[in-house]
Structure formats: C-alpha cells, structure tokens
Design an enzyme around this catalytic site. Structure first.
Site, mmCIF file in Angstrom:
data_model
loop_
_atom_site.group_PDB
_atom_site.id
_atom_site.type_symbol
_atom_site.label_atom_id
_atom_site.label_comp_id
_atom_site.label_asym_id
_atom_site.label_seq_id
_atom_site.Cartn_x
_atom_site.Cartn_y
_atom_site.Cartn_z
ATOM 1 N N ASP A 79 0.527 -0.872 0.543
ATOM 2 C CA ASP A 79 -0.212 -0.037 0.140
ATOM 3 C C ASP A 79 0.843 0.755 -0.098
ATOM 4 O OD1 ASP A 79 0.724 -1.052 2.332
ATOM 5 O OD2 ASP A 79 -0.500 0.352 3.557
ATOM 6 N N GLU A 145 -0.201 -1.570 5.812
ATOM 7 C CA GLU A 145 1.237 -0.723 6.585
ATOM 8 C C GLU A 145 0.597 0.715 7.020
ATOM 9 O OE1 GLU A 145 5.155 0.449 7.202
ATOM 10 O OE2 GLU A 145 3.551 1.059 6.306
#
Length: 436
Positions: A79, A145
């Site tokens: 991400d 994350e």
C-alpha cells in the site's frame, strides 16, 4: 555458491523487474484500496511458477517457492500513501517515468520496489537450483501498513497460522542492512471542563486552559534533560544506564520523542467556554519503553495529576476495514524492536551482502556519497511491519530493501534500478547461507 552467477541472473532480470514495478504503481494503492496491486503481484508470482500463491481473507498475497523445512519470509507492504498536492509533482505519480537509472512514481521506494526484488529473488533461487529441502521461501505483499503498521502480520501469524523462522523486511534501506527501529504509539489525552457564557468565563471551567498546562508538560517531557534537579525528566533519560537497562540498544536506535499532532475541542459556541479538549500525541519509543510505561509517564505529569479525574489518558484503536471488508481491530501500539548484531540472521545477511558486493554500501552516482558515509549495518528512522513480526511476536526480523527512506511519502518519489538488482541478488543468496 557462485555469487557471480547470482549477480548475473539478477542483472538479467532488470528489464522484467522494471516493467513489473511500473505496472504496479500505475494503479493507485492507498491503504484499504490495494486490490489492483495485490492482483498484479499474484499474476507475476504465478507467471514465474511460484509453487503456491494465495490471497488471504484480509487481502494479503502470500507466494511460496520451494518445499523445504524452514520457512523464510520476505515481506513488502504494497500500500502507499496518497499523492498530496499534485502541484508538487513534476510528473504524473501513477504513470511515473523511467530513465537509464531510475524509476519514478508513487510507491517506487515506499515500497513496491521491495516486492519486486523479493519476487525475483525467489525466482533466481529456483533458476539456479538454490532451493533445497532445508527451506521454503515465503514472499508476502501486505496491506494496510501505511494505516496501521504490522496489522497485516498480526493477521498472517494469528489467523493464517503462518510463522516464519525469520523475516526480511524489504522496506527501503539506502543500500544498508537495518537491524531495528524505534517503536511508536498513538496516545490521546481528554480533558473535561464546564461551559458557560463567554462574557463571564469565571462561571465555567475552561478545558482548553487545562490542556494548555498539560501541553507545556508534554513539551517538557520531550525537551528537558534528565538532571537530578529536573522535575520533569526528559525522554533523553532512556539513553542513560541509570534509568534504562536497555540503554545500549537505546543509544543505537536513538532516544524516544513525543509531540502533539492534533487538537480537538467542544464548545456550545464561539461565545462560550470550551467544555472539553482533546489532543493526539505521536510517541516514538526507544528500547526499554513500552505502551504501559509511556501512558504512565503522561499520567504522572504534574498538570495531569493536578486536574485528576478530569483527565483521561488512553491509546487509540484501529478498526478500519481492509479492501476485502475484513475488520481486524488492534491497539495503535507499534513496539520497538532490534535484532542483535551477533544474531545468526544478522550475520547471514551480512555474509550474503559482502560475498556479492563487498564491505560498503553501493549506489548510483546520486546516492553513493551519502551511502558510503554510513555504516553498512544500521537502523531505520521510520516504522515498519517489524513492529508486529518481531516487536509483538518475537520472530527475528531484519531489513534490506531497495530505495531510500527520504523518498517515502515525498513528491516526485523514485527508486533506482541498481537497487532492485542488488536486493534480488542478496535475497537469492541469503537462505542458502543461513541454512548451511
């Protein structure tokens, strides 16, 4: 092991790695919206004949190469943060660009380059017959994350029931080997007051004024020294053996910090006394500090004690759904972790790197001076999934990844093709060296 063959194989895959990375970053992939990134990574793993490729219910992709006894993990969160003000970019952050040495685009350093090198590192192991009955390689592309470090690995360990012998974090390391990081946590302070008409403020109890006192103490906690006559001893005290049994690792990682990051209030109107005030604190933790010690430290501040039951100190929780709709609540606590310099994993990664590339960090003309000025083995400034892997779960973790920390979250983000090649080669050599 023939290091030259590994280096040659990694260099030969540079065009494929470049295309793979550019394909990933063409898609926006912010936390909780990573499906396009995950699907593209799974596609590449299958194309390269990974033995098993799975996407778990949270949305993480897990690719396995080999069938040996020890499970060795390579993790990359896939991400990204958003692009911020587009006016600060000199190129399209998703279309990106490519030159002879560089690849530009959101996520190239932080940290989609890591998954690219890990996938091709595993492929090189297979190509060169390095896989053995001693180990299986697990490459993970993990989600959320940027929103909540380590949440993905809490899920992988506790729900997928996957627990590697050790994990390499492929976050960017500027050509070095990183063996730890400071932890962090998100603290909230809530203060109660009583509202009244602003024309007679003495009738009320202004929560903002109470919070102003508390914030001065929070600032002192960050800025003060630790002298005997200092009433609020500063966080620098944790670097001192007198205050911290883990002072040596604290000095390696650096001192903790605290700062106010957000402020909120309630009031009936602009003509009234505020009846509540709250702040968020960003707390960075060094070795020897825990979530309990950090909360107790705020609760012990003189101003917090002064206002008694009108003050509540707590920790934030995270419960945002992943792109699959999975909700996996957790406290916003991301522990400090550090793997010893003489640990078998540290030594194996250093041996792999030195066998391939020598005693110093390497880089392009743009990066080499800064890199060579730093020790080969060092630590991160920012936080990684290691907070869960090692910090919460005790699984040895170490860092080596393509790109630069300074590129993370910045406009005009880029990485270097050489880094992709170097990391793929080191990843390919590491498991055999560790298992010898």
């Amino acid at each position: 092991m023939d290091f030259n063959k590994i280096k040659e194989a990694a260099k030969n895959y540079e065009p494929e790695m470049t295309k793979f990375l550019r394909d990933i970053v063409k898609f926006p992939g912010e936390s909780c919206d990573e499906k396009a990134h995950i699907d593209r990574i799974a596609e590449e793993m299958r194309k390269l004949d990974f033995d098993k490729v799975e996407i778990d219910p949270q949305g993480n992709v897990l690719g396995y190469m080999g069938t040996g006894e020890k499970l060795i993990g390579f993790d990359a969160h896939i991400d990204t943060v958003g692009i911020g003000n587009l006016d600060n970019w000199t190129f399209d952050p998703y279309e990106g660009y490519e030159s002879d040495e560089e690849i530009g685009g959101r996520g190239t350093s932080d940290q989609c380059g890591g998954i690219v090198s890990a996938v091709y590192g595993a492929k090189i192991m297979k190509d060169l017959g390095l896989l053995s009955d001693k180990y299986t390689v697990l490459v993970t592309g993990t989600v959320q994350e940027e929103d909540c470090d380590g949440l993905c690995w809490q899920y992988i360990i506790n729900e997928d029931k996957v627990r590697p012998e050790f994990v390499v974090s492929t976050e960017p390391t500027d050509g070095g080997i990183y063996r730890g990081q400071r932890g962090r946590m998100e603290i909230r302070i809530d203060v109660k007051g009583v509202s009244c008409h602003g024309s007679a403020p003495e009738r009320g109890d202004n929560a903002i004024y109470k919070m102003a006192d508390i914030l001065q103490d929070v600032r002192a906690l960050n800025e003060n020294d630790a002298a005997e006559d200092t009433k609020i001893k500063g966080l620098v005290k944790m670097l001192d053996e007198a205050f911290n049994p883990n002072w040596k690792e604290a000095n390696f990682l650096g001192r903790g910090t605290v700062t106010t990051s957000q402020i909120f209030y309630t009031s009936p109107s602009r003509c009234a006394v505020a009846d509540s005030c709250s702040v968020s604190l960003d707390r960075r933790m060094t070795a020897g500090e825990t979530w309990e010690s950090c909360l107790d430290e705020i609760r012990a501040l003189p101003s917090v004690q002064k206002y008694g039951d009108d003050v509540t100190v707590s920790m934030y929780d995270y419960d945002r759904p992943s792109y699959t709709g999975c909700v996996y609540p957790i406290e916003c606590y991301f522990p400090t972790w550090v793997i010893p310099e003489d640990h078998a994993v540290t030594k194996a990664l250093e041996e792999a790197y030195k066998g391939l590339y020598g005693e110093e960090r390497i880089g392009t003309a743009e990066t080499i001076e800064m890199r060579k000025a730093r020790p080969l083995t060092d630590k991160w400034t920012f936080s990684t999934n290691g907070v869960s892997i090692m910090g919460r779960n005790g699984i040895p973790c170490i860092g080596f990844g393509p790109g630069a920390e300074a590129q993370a979250h910045a406009p005009n983000e880029k990485t270097w093709k050489q880094d992709l090649v170097v990391c793929a080669a080191v990843y390919a050599a590491l498991p055999t060296i560790y298992c010898k």
